[in-house]
Write a protein that holds these residues in place. Structure first.
Motif, PDB file in Angstrom:
ATOM      1  N   MET A  86       3.109   6.910  -3.896  1.00 30.18           N
ATOM      2  CA  MET A  86       2.633   5.768  -3.136  1.00 30.18           C
ATOM      3  C   MET A  86       1.149   5.960  -2.821  1.00 30.18           C
ATOM      4  O   MET A  86       0.622   7.077  -2.870  1.00 30.18           O
ATOM      5  CB  MET A  86       3.444   5.611  -1.850  1.00 30.18           C
ATOM      6  CG  MET A  86       4.918   5.321  -2.096  1.00 30.18           C
ATOM      7  SD  MET A  86       5.842   4.939  -0.579  1.00 30.18           S
ATOM      8  CE  MET A  86       5.234   3.291  -0.203  1.00 30.18           C
ATOM      9  N   SER A  87       0.483   4.894  -2.481  1.00 27.59           N
ATOM     10  CA  SER A  87      -0.947   4.952  -2.207  1.00 27.59           C
ATOM     11  C   SER A  87      -1.225   5.833  -0.996  1.00 27.59           C
ATOM     12  O   SER A  87      -0.363   5.995  -0.121  1.00 27.59           O
ATOM     13  CB  SER A  87      -1.494   3.541  -1.955  1.00 27.59           C
ATOM     14  OG  SER A  87      -0.946   3.021  -0.756  1.00 27.59           O
ATOM     15  N   ALA A  90      -0.293   4.560   2.374  1.00 29.55           N
ATOM     16  CA  ALA A  90       1.109   4.360   2.755  1.00 29.55           C
ATOM     17  C   ALA A  90       1.462   5.214   3.971  1.00 29.55           C
ATOM     18  O   ALA A  90       1.047   6.369   4.082  1.00 29.55           O
ATOM     19  CB  ALA A  90       2.026   4.703   1.592  1.00 29.55           C
ATOM     20  N   THR A  91       2.223   4.643   4.858  1.00 32.83           N
ATOM     21  CA  THR A  91       2.610   5.370   6.061  1.00 32.83           C
ATOM     22  C   THR A  91       3.712   6.380   5.735  1.00 32.83           C
ATOM     23  O   THR A  91       4.430   6.254   4.735  1.00 32.83           O
ATOM     24  CB  THR A  91       3.117   4.409   7.144  1.00 32.83           C
ATOM     25  OG1 THR A  91       4.319   3.770   6.683  1.00 32.83           O
ATOM     26  CG2 THR A  91       2.062   3.364   7.464  1.00 32.83           C
ATOM     27  N   ALA A  94       7.015   4.652   5.432  1.00 35.50           N
ATOM     28  CA  ALA A  94       7.225   3.932   4.175  1.00 35.50           C
ATOM     29  C   ALA A  94       7.638   4.902   3.061  1.00 35.50           C
ATOM     30  O   ALA A  94       8.518   4.596   2.243  1.00 35.50           O
ATOM     31  CB  ALA A  94       5.955   3.184   3.784  1.00 35.50           C
TER      32      ALA A  94
END
Length: 257
Positions: A86-87, A90-91, A94
């Motif tokens: 994920m980027s 991203a939390t 997430a």
């Protein structure tokens, strides 16, 4: 050819209990033993015997459990289960939610359990234990979506008692015992039998085994390896090198053997 692993009679029962828990998807398991006692070797032998197929397992290894915060472990797990991360924006929530969805999907699509082995577990931060607890919350038809096996020393096992949410989820505690003289003798002979086609590889196994036995004070194991070398064929091309190593690394540094 697979490296031979000696199934100690003392540890065979523990290995069977561990596999039964993994097979039935019960959740969290721990393998407890002193350094060099064979915790990792036992788990890798289980993987060798049961990995793959519908009735086996899908194993994943983390060579170290020394995570200092929750985010460290979540990021590593994200990389294990997903080809595309994920980027960076991203939390943590997430990433964790995606990981749990992935495990549920794998559990539905694959009959074999997904098993996460975490080796060398030291005192983990409270946040890291919370990740393990959260992963074990998800079930499918009464079975956990991931099986977790923690490999640790006896003194580190005591730390789990500080986390009752994790402690209460342990299904199997396998206690690995160091090999005795006779068991070590059999193990070393098994290694020497394979020296001809795999000389360097199996010599390195014996060297590592000797190092652990010497470092952690297991004279019976050292004597077992020495005895196997004495009884091995004299024409074995690797025997002189190992004997010199023994003299330099072990015999010179130890007394009464």
């Amino acid at each position: 050819m697979t490296t031979p692993y000696y199934w100690s009679k003392k540890n065979e029962h523990e290995a069977a209990l561990l596999w039964a828990s993994i097979r039935d998807r019960r959740g969290l398991n721990v393998v407890i033993g002193k350094p060099g006692s064979g915790k990792s070797a036992l788990c890798r032998e289980l993987v060798r015997k049961y990995a793959g197929g519908d009735s086996g397992m899908h194993p994943m290894f983390l060579p170290s459990g020394q995570f200092h915060c929750r985010k460290d472990l979540i990021s590593v797990l994200d990389g294990l289960f997903h080809k595309q991360l994920m980027s960076p924006e991203a939390t943590e929530r997430a990433i964790m939610d995606r990981l749990r969805r992935t495990l549920k999907t794998r559990s539905m699509e694959h009959p074999a359990p997904t098993v996460l082995f975490i080796d060398d577990v030291n005192r983990l931060h409270n946040d890291v234990w919370s990740v393990i607890h959260e992963l074990l919350l998800d079930e499918l038809d009464g079975q956990k979506t991931i099986q977790i096996v923690l490999l640790m020393r006896p003194e580190h096992f005591k730390a789990i008692h500080e986390h009752p949410n994790v402690m209460s989820r342990i299904e199997t505690s396998a206690h690995v015992s160091p090999l005795s003289f006779s068991e070590t003798h059999c193990f070393a002979i098994a290694q020497l039998k394979y020296l001809a086609p795999h000389r360097t590889r199996h010599i390195s196994i014996l060297v590592k085994f000797l190092f652990y036995a010497w470092t952690w004070g297991n004279p019976e194991a050292i004597r077992g390896v020495c005895a196997s070398l004495v009884t091995s064929p004299s024409e074995n091309p690797q025997k002189p090198m190992v004997l010199r190593l023994l003299q330099h690394l072990v015999l010179r540094e130890t007394s009464g053997l």
